[in-house]
Write an enzyme that holds these catalytic residues in place. Structure first.
Site, PDB file in Angstrom:
ATOM      1  N   TRP A 171     -22.586 -38.508  16.087  1.00  0.00           N
ATOM      2  CA  TRP A 171     -22.377 -37.152  16.585  1.00  0.00           C
ATOM      3  C   TRP A 171     -20.879 -36.795  16.554  1.00  0.00           C
ATOM      4  O   TRP A 171     -20.035 -37.589  16.964  1.00  0.00           O
ATOM      5  CB  TRP A 171     -22.911 -37.030  18.022  1.00  0.00           C
ATOM      6  N   ASP A 219     -20.731 -30.620  15.448  1.00  0.00           N
ATOM      7  CA  ASP A 219     -20.172 -29.991  16.653  1.00  0.00           C
ATOM      8  C   ASP A 219     -18.660 -30.168  16.709  1.00  0.00           C
ATOM      9  O   ASP A 219     -18.018 -29.689  17.647  1.00  0.00           O
ATOM     10  CB  ASP A 219     -20.797 -30.610  17.911  1.00  0.00           C
ATOM     11  N   TRP A 279     -31.786 -23.260  14.383  1.00  0.00           N
ATOM     12  CA  TRP A 279     -32.877 -24.187  14.698  1.00  0.00           C
ATOM     13  C   TRP A 279     -32.252 -25.544  15.007  1.00  0.00           C
ATOM     14  O   TRP A 279     -31.785 -26.234  14.109  1.00  0.00           O
ATOM     15  CB  TRP A 279     -33.815 -24.274  13.499  1.00  0.00           C
ATOM     16  N   ASP A 280     -32.260 -25.898  16.284  1.00  0.00           N
ATOM     17  CA  ASP A 280     -31.568 -27.115  16.719  1.00  0.00           C
ATOM     18  C   ASP A 280     -32.569 -28.250  16.936  1.00  0.00           C
ATOM     19  O   ASP A 280     -33.793 -28.023  17.042  1.00  0.00           O
ATOM     20  CB  ASP A 280     -30.820 -26.798  18.023  1.00  0.00           C
TER      21      ASP A 280
HETATM   22  C1  DGJ Z   1     -26.171 -28.794  19.837  1.00  0.00           C
HETATM   23  C2  DGJ Z   1     -25.566 -27.888  18.812  1.00  0.00           C
HETATM   24  O1  DGJ Z   1     -24.963 -28.641  17.815  1.00  0.00           O
HETATM   25  C3  DGJ Z   1     -24.597 -26.944  19.495  1.00  0.00           C
HETATM   26  O2  DGJ Z   1     -23.962 -26.136  18.550  1.00  0.00           O
HETATM   27  C4  DGJ Z   1     -25.331 -26.124  20.514  1.00  0.00           C
HETATM   28  O3  DGJ Z   1     -26.236 -25.268  19.870  1.00  0.00           O
HETATM   29  C5  DGJ Z   1     -26.033 -27.025  21.496  1.00  0.00           C
HETATM   30  N1  DGJ Z   1     -26.846 -28.003  20.841  1.00  0.00           N
HETATM   31  C6  DGJ Z   1     -26.887 -26.230  22.436  1.00  0.00           C
HETATM   32  O4  DGJ Z   1     -27.614 -27.018  23.283  1.00  0.00           O
END
Ligand code: DGJ
Length: 737
Positions: free
Chosen positions: A197, A546, A475-476
């Site tokens: 991550w 992120d 879409w996460d």
């Molecule tokens: C993880 C994503 O990568 C972020 O950009 C954001 O949308 C968060 N989730 C929201 O919970």
């Protein structure tokens, strides 16, 4: 269309175009022997045969044929148990309980229309021909159909395999690789991309060792730990030198790309479903189809390898509807407000978005029923009545009334234990009997292999999208899978769950995209935890990480660019100090790190925006002015040292050439370095607006352009200089005149 496939009377097959040739033949024993994968050939059917070894200390007799051992025979699709000891493309268990199969040539045909892969995304076949070759194990009634597609205009070869049980007993499929590539002995390196991550796509290059190297995932997503992309490089390959072979998959779940150097130094690359923790029970009369594997070759180094991928991915994998379509700039609420979001804040951010000139407001996490932090509510996809009293359709309409587009975040594949959905359907999650399921970010994974779960999700999303005012969906998917089992499958089929999950996810996406073809989907999985060509087949852009700190993001974009065109990447200006690593950087560097991504924007709170309003407006104007250029162009990694990165981006029409140059740490009195442009028209003139100088293309490519340095004195005298301090960035724009 030229003939892309040639076949000789003695069953040698050649797939070739202007970029590569791929040749194999049927041996007298019926084995598909690989002969050549590399540069194009004037007579591909005439390539030399692999020599047979007369004197050796391995098993030298293949099923009665003397001096033939599969252990040193390059093959198209190997199995185990008849003299090849390397990791096989196919491994299964037959009705006798043993795992010995021998797959021998049966038939072949050429088809003009590329067959779709049952239930799986795959590349579009326009302008291609497909060779279908069937192999058969007559003893156990297993037919394997290999499919090879070659396009007239792309340097990519697509492969897949289909298994058909012709017997009247069950066959257990364990290894079902999509493709196998046996390369000749040589001095190679492996290039692959690993991470986690916020640190996705770290490039690693290692000398190809004796034994086996595997990039894989057993996490249920393709994952940021190892992206499903591996390249085999001629030792010492650079951006412009060396033979390079790239392999990837159109798949988003558990995969493996295995590279094995055998006892005779030959190299086997296998790509497909991860055989670890996989078993598929193939009933009599049933068929199983693998995901699609894609290969590309460059004889001119990594730059050309990437260009093959970029052209192919945007033209034949990413959704056609968004091909070469400029992307809206956006203001995303996540790093502006996190969960502290409500209707008033969205509307006030929408006003601000207008002032700084972005096209769209994206309402990220925190909008649905009871969702005030990450402990609850996933699964309950109605708007929170307190914070969003008007509901999403009315909010979308209000945002649109301001002349903006509206986008929304969802995480459909998940449920929190604290939710109405979980209370009603505790059996809808991935789980195994009598074991407490592990939580990731306080959430559980829904069992998308189930049709009832797919229907629930379709209806929930349909309720949001059917208002017609949602232009974009992020879409996460924020956790990987554990306790992987399905209450809907019998005991013997539990190891099918992860692949059935993917088939369910793809079925849901097929339905949604068909129902809402105009909606722009952005793929996200905690950033780049599922950044692959499977998801890209439905979603034309992805949130790659992120990590919005520019120095961190440079490495991520640079790594990913080996496979992906920047058309499919999104980037925004996030806060400084950065929320992941605390680094302080300028707005300029934060923007320029993502300047060549098709989707660009901002995720900052009101106070931050107010403090930098003029600069943000300038960069958003630049993003507006250049958005048509940032689709379909050519991306080149022109410089990379410990401290520097330079990227060149040439617009599709070749009229505008952008170059970004970054240094991490500043230094005094530095050497005058140059950057050498690539791919320009040698005799054309290019005008540099800042210095008002006109250069010829050949001068920029052969002599190079001096890069700016940090110099307080030169700044004072108006000479083009690098902004002072660490983490600084410079932009050159040349226009062809
Ligand atoms: C993880 C994503 O990568 C972020 O950009 C954001 O949308 C968060 N989730 C929201 O919970």
């Amino acid at each position: 269309m030229p003939d892309l496939i040639q076949i000789s009377d003695d069953l040698t097959f050649a797939l070739s175009n202007a970029h590569f040739a791929y040749v194999f033949r049927v041996s007298q024993e019926g084995v598909l022997e690989h002969l050549h994968y590399g540069g194009p050939l004037s007579d591909p059917l005439g390539v030399p045969r692999h020599p047979r070894r007369m004197n050796r200390h391995v098993v030298p007799t293949f099923q009665g044929t003397p001096y033939y051992s599969l252990s040193d025979t390059p093959q198209e699709y190997s199995s185990f148990g008849t003299s090849d000891y390397r990791f096989p493309a196919f491994h299964g268990q037959n009705a006798d309980g043993n795992t010995v199969f021998s797959l021998l040539y049966e038939t072949h045909e050429i088809v003009e229309v590329k067959p779709p892969l049952h239930g799986l995304p795959s590349s579009r076949g326009d302008g291609s021909q497909t060779l279908i070759v069937t192999l058969h194990d007559r003893l156990h009634g297993l037919r394997v159909t290999l499919s090879y597609t070659v396009w007239a205009d792309y340097g990519v070869l697509a492969r897949s395999a289909t298994f058909e049980n012709l017997s009247d007993h069950d066959i257990d499929l364990r290894h079902v690789f999509s493709s196998a590539l046996d390369l000749p002995a040589d001095d190679y390196e492996i290039q692959h991309f690993h991470g986690t991550w916020s640190r996705e796509f770290n490039e690693e290059r290692i000398a190809l060792p004796q034994g086996r190297f595997v990039a894989d995932s057993a996490r249920g997503t393709s994952s940021s730990a190892h992206n499903p992309y591996v390249a085999i490089l001629q030792a010492g390959a650079t951006e412009s030198f060396g033979r390079c072979y790239g392999t990837t998959l159109v798949y988003s779940g558990n995969f493996a790309i295995s590279v094995e150097k055998g006892e005779f130094d030959d190299v086997r690359v296998l790509a497909g479903l991860n055989p670890f923790n996989f078993n598929w029970r193939l009933k009599p009369g049933k068929i199983f189809t693998t995901p699609e594997a894609l290969h590309t070759f460059s004889g001119r180094g990594l730059g050309a390898l990437s260009h093959h991928w970029h052209d192919f991915i945007r033209d034949r994998v990413s959704p056609e509807r968004f091909r070469h379509v400029p992307r809206p700039t956006y203001l995303n609420t996540w790093e502006a407000a996190y969960f502290d979001i409500d209707e008033d804040k969205v509307l006030s951010l929408a006003e601000t978005a207008k002032q700084i000139g972005v096209d769209m407001v994206v309402l990220d996490d925190g909008w649905f029923d009871g969702r005030q932090d990450d402990t609850s509510s996933l699964g309950d996809w109605g708007a929170d009545p307190v914070r969003f009293p008007s509901g999403i359709p009315a909010l979308a309409a209000k945002v649109k009334a301001k002349g903006l587009k509206f986008g929304i975040w969802v995480e459909p594949e998940m449920v929190n234990p604290q939710s109405q959905l979980y209370a009603q359907h505790p059996d809808w999650i991935l789980h195994v009997p009598d074991r407490v399921p592990s939580l990731g970010r306080n959430q559980l994974t829904l069992d998308l292999s189930r049709a009832d779960v797919q229907d629930y999700l379709f209806d929930s999303l349909n309720a949001i999208l059917s208002c017609g005012d949602v232009d974009y969906v992020k879409w996460d998917m924020n956790r990987t899978m554990t306790e992987v089992g399905s209450a809907a499958l019998p005991r013997k089929r539990q190891q099918e769950t992860p692949h059935r999950y993917m088939l369910g996810l793809y079925a849901l996406l097929d339905r949604l995209v068909a129902s809402y073809p105009e909606v722009l989907f952005e793929n996200c999985a905690s950033g780049g935890n599922r950044f692959d060509l499977g998801m890209l087949s439905y979603m034309p852009q992805g949130w790659i990480s992120d990590m919005c700190d520019p120095i961190g993001r440079l490495a991520i974009i640079g790594g990913a660019s080996h496979l992906f065109p920047l058309d499919v990447m999104a980037a925004y200006i996030g806060p400084s100090p950065n929320h992941q690593n605390g680094r302080v950087s300028s707005v300029r560097t934060r923007f320029l790190a993502g300047a060549f991504c098709a989707a660009r924007g901002v995720s900052l709170g009101q106070a931050d925006i107010a403090a930098h309003q003029r600069e943000l407006s300038d960069w958003m104007r630049f993003a507006q002015d250049t958005k048509a250029d940032m689709v379909g162009g050519r991306f080149d990694r022109v410089k990379k040292t410990e401290n520097e990165v330079a990227w060149q981006y040439s617009s599709r029409d070749g009229q505008t050439i952008y170059l970004t140059y970054f240094h991490s740490l500043s230094g005094p009195n530095m050497p005058a370095r140059r950057v050498y442009y690539v791919g320009l028209e040698p005799t054309a003139a290019y005008h540099h607006a800042d210095s008002k100088v006109i250069y010829r293309g050949d001068a920029l490519m052969q002599s190079g352009l001096p890069l700016p340095r940090v110099s307080a004195r030169e700044v004072a005298s108006g000479v083009q200089c690098m902004p002072e301090g660490d983490f600084s960035a410079y932009l050159f724009v040349l226009r062809r005149i």
